[in-house]
Scaffold this motif. Structure first.
Motif, PDB file in Angstrom:
ATOM      1  N   ARG A   1     -10.456 -41.092 -88.652  1.00 46.78           N
ATOM      2  CA  ARG A   1      -9.642 -41.703 -87.592  1.00 46.78           C
ATOM      3  C   ARG A   1      -8.175 -41.661 -88.001  1.00 46.78           C
ATOM      4  O   ARG A   1      -7.651 -42.641 -88.523  1.00 46.78           O
ATOM      5  CB  ARG A   1     -10.104 -43.130 -87.338  1.00 46.78           C
ATOM      6  CG  ARG A   1     -11.465 -43.209 -86.724  1.00 46.78           C
ATOM      7  CD  ARG A   1     -11.769 -44.611 -86.280  1.00 46.78           C
ATOM      8  NE  ARG A   1     -13.189 -44.757 -85.975  1.00 46.78           N
ATOM      9  CZ  ARG A   1     -14.094 -45.210 -86.832  1.00 46.78           C
ATOM     10  NH1 ARG A   1     -13.729 -45.586 -88.042  1.00 46.78           N
ATOM     11  NH2 ARG A   1     -15.366 -45.317 -86.494  1.00 46.78           N
ATOM     12  N   HIS A   2      -7.549 -40.493 -87.831  1.00 48.69           N
ATOM     13  CA  HIS A   2      -6.156 -40.353 -88.229  1.00 48.69           C
ATOM     14  C   HIS A   2      -5.419 -39.528 -87.171  1.00 48.69           C
ATOM     15  O   HIS A   2      -5.958 -38.529 -86.677  1.00 48.69           O
ATOM     16  CB  HIS A   2      -6.066 -39.668 -89.599  1.00 48.69           C
ATOM     17  CG  HIS A   2      -4.727 -39.818 -90.233  1.00 48.69           C
ATOM     18  ND1 HIS A   2      -3.658 -39.008 -89.922  1.00 48.69           N
ATOM     19  CD2 HIS A   2      -4.267 -40.710 -91.137  1.00 48.69           C
ATOM     20  CE1 HIS A   2      -2.600 -39.392 -90.610  1.00 48.69           C
ATOM     21  NE2 HIS A   2      -2.939 -40.425 -91.359  1.00 48.69           N
ATOM     22  N   PRO A   3      -4.189 -39.930 -86.843  1.00 54.26           N
ATOM     23  CA  PRO A   3      -3.488 -39.231 -85.748  1.00 54.26           C
ATOM     24  C   PRO A   3      -3.152 -37.771 -86.053  1.00 54.26           C
ATOM     25  O   PRO A   3      -2.839 -37.008 -85.128  1.00 54.26           O
ATOM     26  CB  PRO A   3      -2.199 -40.061 -85.576  1.00 54.26           C
ATOM     27  CG  PRO A   3      -2.071 -40.900 -86.794  1.00 54.26           C
ATOM     28  CD  PRO A   3      -3.456 -41.098 -87.324  1.00 54.26           C
ATOM     29  N   ARG A   4      -3.210 -37.361 -87.325  1.00 55.76           N
ATOM     30  CA  ARG A   4      -2.819 -35.980 -87.637  1.00 55.76           C
ATOM     31  C   ARG A   4      -3.984 -34.983 -87.649  1.00 55.76           C
ATOM     32  O   ARG A   4      -3.788 -33.810 -87.990  1.00 55.76           O
ATOM     33  CB  ARG A   4      -2.089 -35.951 -88.992  1.00 55.76           C
ATOM     34  CG  ARG A   4      -0.741 -36.676 -88.935  1.00 55.76           C
ATOM     35  CD  ARG A   4       0.013 -36.521 -90.233  1.00 55.76           C
ATOM     36  NE  ARG A   4       0.355 -35.155 -90.519  1.00 55.76           N
ATOM     37  CZ  ARG A   4       0.751 -34.724 -91.711  1.00 55.76           C
ATOM     38  NH1 ARG A   4       0.851 -35.576 -92.709  1.00 55.76           N
ATOM     39  NH2 ARG A   4       1.046 -33.454 -91.910  1.00 55.76           N
ATOM     40  N   VAL A   5      -5.180 -35.441 -87.300  1.00 55.50           N
ATOM     41  CA  VAL A   5      -6.357 -34.564 -87.400  1.00 55.50           C
ATOM     42  C   VAL A   5      -6.153 -33.254 -86.634  1.00 55.50           C
ATOM     43  O   VAL A   5      -6.370 -32.162 -87.163  1.00 55.50           O
ATOM     44  CB  VAL A   5      -7.637 -35.308 -86.918  1.00 55.50           C
ATOM     45  CG1 VAL A   5      -8.786 -34.327 -86.692  1.00 55.50           C
ATOM     46  CG2 VAL A   5      -8.061 -36.366 -87.943  1.00 55.50           C
ATOM     47  N   GLU A   6      -5.691 -33.358 -85.405  1.00 56.66           N
ATOM     48  CA  GLU A   6      -5.529 -32.129 -84.608  1.00 56.66           C
ATOM     49  C   GLU A   6      -4.477 -31.205 -85.243  1.00 56.66           C
ATOM     50  O   GLU A   6      -4.673 -29.994 -85.326  1.00 56.66           O
ATOM     51  CB  GLU A   6      -5.140 -32.471 -83.166  1.00 56.66           C
ATOM     52  CG  GLU A   6      -5.123 -31.211 -82.297  1.00 56.66           C
ATOM     53  CD  GLU A   6      -4.633 -31.443 -80.880  1.00 56.66           C
ATOM     54  OE1 GLU A   6      -4.103 -32.537 -80.600  1.00 56.66           O
ATOM     55  OE2 GLU A   6      -4.765 -30.517 -80.058  1.00 56.66           O
ATOM     56  N   GLU A   7      -3.397 -31.813 -85.702  1.00 58.24           N
ATOM     57  CA  GLU A   7      -2.327 -31.015 -86.330  1.00 58.24           C
ATOM     58  C   GLU A   7      -2.865 -30.247 -87.547  1.00 58.24           C
ATOM     59  O   GLU A   7      -2.584 -29.060 -87.731  1.00 58.24           O
ATOM     60  CB  GLU A   7      -1.219 -31.988 -86.753  1.00 58.24           C
ATOM     61  CG  GLU A   7      -0.085 -31.374 -87.514  1.00 58.24           C
ATOM     62  CD  GLU A   7       0.744 -32.450 -88.236  1.00 58.24           C
ATOM     63  OE1 GLU A   7       0.864 -33.576 -87.720  1.00 58.24           O
ATOM     64  OE2 GLU A   7       1.236 -32.140 -89.344  1.00 58.24           O
TER      65      GLU A   7
END
Lengths: 281, 207
Positions: B140-146
């Motif tokens: 659950r981390h906002p940078r996963v897609e990046e």
């Protein structure tokens, strides 16, 4: 009084984090109303002027009394006799049979029911064994039942039930094991004396270490209140509370396979349960 | 024989209780011959923030899977830099159970794992890079897609890209579209990449 006080978002987050560390129980945002209501009630009862004052007391009170009262208020204790009865059938027809077949030395077989709630489950197990397990003539059975809520433990020890709790029991069993007490039903004294009720916080390693050498654990609909890590930690403690070959029964919507790989899945005709391998050390 | 009242539940005094429960006592118990004593020591060490190094060292030589499981759980609970490094090290293990358990543990530490993720995704060993992508699966981390976009843009290994593109099909947004087209061009002779990238593009288009 209650209306004048508020639990802010930040208060809720702080409390949730603290309560999680203490008990392993994690309240989602959807439980906000439930949590706020109980916090405000306890703030009223303790004459706390603000959440901050109340929270400080809960955290630093030497006796831990208010924390225990708060735990009692935050736990849900709804159950009834013979809930998910198919697991009791599995107990007498499959699990106990396997255990006695493997057990060479005569000894007491131990069953742990956690959480006890108001006692419907451990007393229900006792009744089921008396009625449906003929080998009870040859084996001693010990039943221990535990809960984090001390008030509900006292209620369980009293063994006094409303109609709602006993509605699933056949009339013959009700007549045999209970007597009327006004609007309530009081369970037979011998059964009350047959169950040892203890206070346990399953997230606390020291508490868990005191509960050992069990052959069967019933832990139904408790782990659903925990987050993944606390669930795993508790399952690992249960592993050490079981004798090799011991079984654990979870609620119908729960699966040990999603929690820990330490246990073997056993598919008996009556139910799916989880087993500590016989060869485990 | 019958229902029998158990003796009152009291602190036990056998095996795992022989050693004191303070840090030195628990560290001794962590090396005990009895796996039960080692499991209890590993469990109790969760209360000692300085225990990560000893737990990581034990994990390297531990032969009993049930003890390793408890050590991993305690390292997840401690979640400090040493603990995360210990979990990361498990990604190189030949023991599939240990590796999978470490992946599961790392998924629960998004903020702690984030600083080492870039490094893991550039590891020399493609298997480690695949396992790192597996960690991203439910981190659950906002940078996963990046991170996933960067993998499919830069990673030279087809299997690493295949793992990442599968996941992008689930978590990707419009941002991933140009890189997915570039991936198809980069691995034009790899039917699986063509299939998985098309599927991801379709899912993203469907929102």
């Amino acid at each position: 009084m209650t209306q004048a006080r508020m639990i802010s978002d930040e208060d809720f987050r702080k409390f949730r984090e603290f309560f999680y560390r203490k008990t392993g129980m994690l309240f989602e945002d959807s439980k906000r109303y439930f949590v706020d209501k109980r916090l405000l009630e306890r703030m009223d009862a303790t004459d706390s002027e603000s959440f901050r004052a109340y929270f400080t007391m809960v955290r630093f009170q030497a006796s831990g009394e208010e924390l225990q009262t708060l735990i009692n208020a935050m736990t849900v204790n709804e159950t009834y006799f013979f809930r998910e009865e198919y697991q009791f059938r599995c107990l007498v027809d499959s699990m106990l049979e396997e255990i006695v077949t493997h057990t060479r030395q005569q000894r007491a077989l131990r069953i742990w029911s956690v959480p006890s709630s108001s006692g419907e489950e451990p007393y229900g197990i006792a009744i089921y064994l008396l009625e449906h397990w003929p080998r009870l003539d040859d084996w001693d059975i010990e039943i221990v039942s535990s809960d984090i809520d001390t008030e509900i433990l006292n209620q369980a020890r009293r063994g006094r039930y409303t109609h709602r709790s006993i509605q699933n029991l056949p009339p013959s069993l009700l007549a045999k094991y209970f007597r009327r007490d006004g609007d309530h039903y009081l369970i037979d004294q011998e059964l009350r004396e047959a169950v040892d009720f203890t206070r346990v916080n399953v997230s606390d390693a020291a508490d868990m270490r005191r509960h050992r050498h069990f052959d069967i654990i019933f832990c139904r609909n408790l782990l659903i209140y925990f987050d993944d890590l606390s669930r795993k930690q508790t399952a690992e403690s249960f592993y050490d509370a079981l004798n090799p070959g011991g079984f654990i029964c979870l609620g119908h919507s729960e699966s040990m396979s999603r929690i820990s790989s330490l246990f073997r899945v056993r598919k008996f005709p009556e139910a799916i349960v989880y087993q500590k391998p016989w060869e485990a050390r | 024989m019958a229902l029998k009242k158990p003796a009152p539940t009291a602190p036990s005094s056998d095996d795992e209780r022989r050693l004191a429960r303070d840090l030195p006592g628990l560290l001794s118990a962590l090396a005990a011959a009895d796996p039960l004593a080692r499991r209890w020591a590993a469990r109790d060490l969760a209360a000692h923030p300085n225990a990560s190094r000893a737990l990581v060292d034990r994990l390297r030589i531990e032969t009993e899977p049930s003890v390793s499981q408890v050590i991993l759980t305690t390292l997840t609970r401690l979640g400090d830099e040493i603990a995360v490094a210990g979990l990361t090290e498990c990604l190189r293990s030949e023991d599939a159970m240990l590796r999978n358990a470490a992946i599961e543990a790392m998924k629960q530490l998004p903020d702690e794992v984030a600083p080492v993720m870039e490094q893991l995704l550039k590891d020399d060993d493609p298997d480690v890079r695949i396992f790192a992508v597996d960690v991203l699966e439910s981190l659950r981390h906002p940078r996963v897609e990046e991170w996933l976009i960067r993998v499919i843009a830069e990673d030279p290994h087809v299997n690493v890209c295949a793992t990442a593109v599968d996941l992008l099909g689930e978590v990707g947004s419009e941002r991933a579209v140009p890189t997915l087209h570039a991936l198809k061009a980069r691995f034009v002779d790899e039917p699986y990449i063509q299939f998985a990238a098309d599927l991801a593009l379709k899912r993203i288009a469907q929102g």
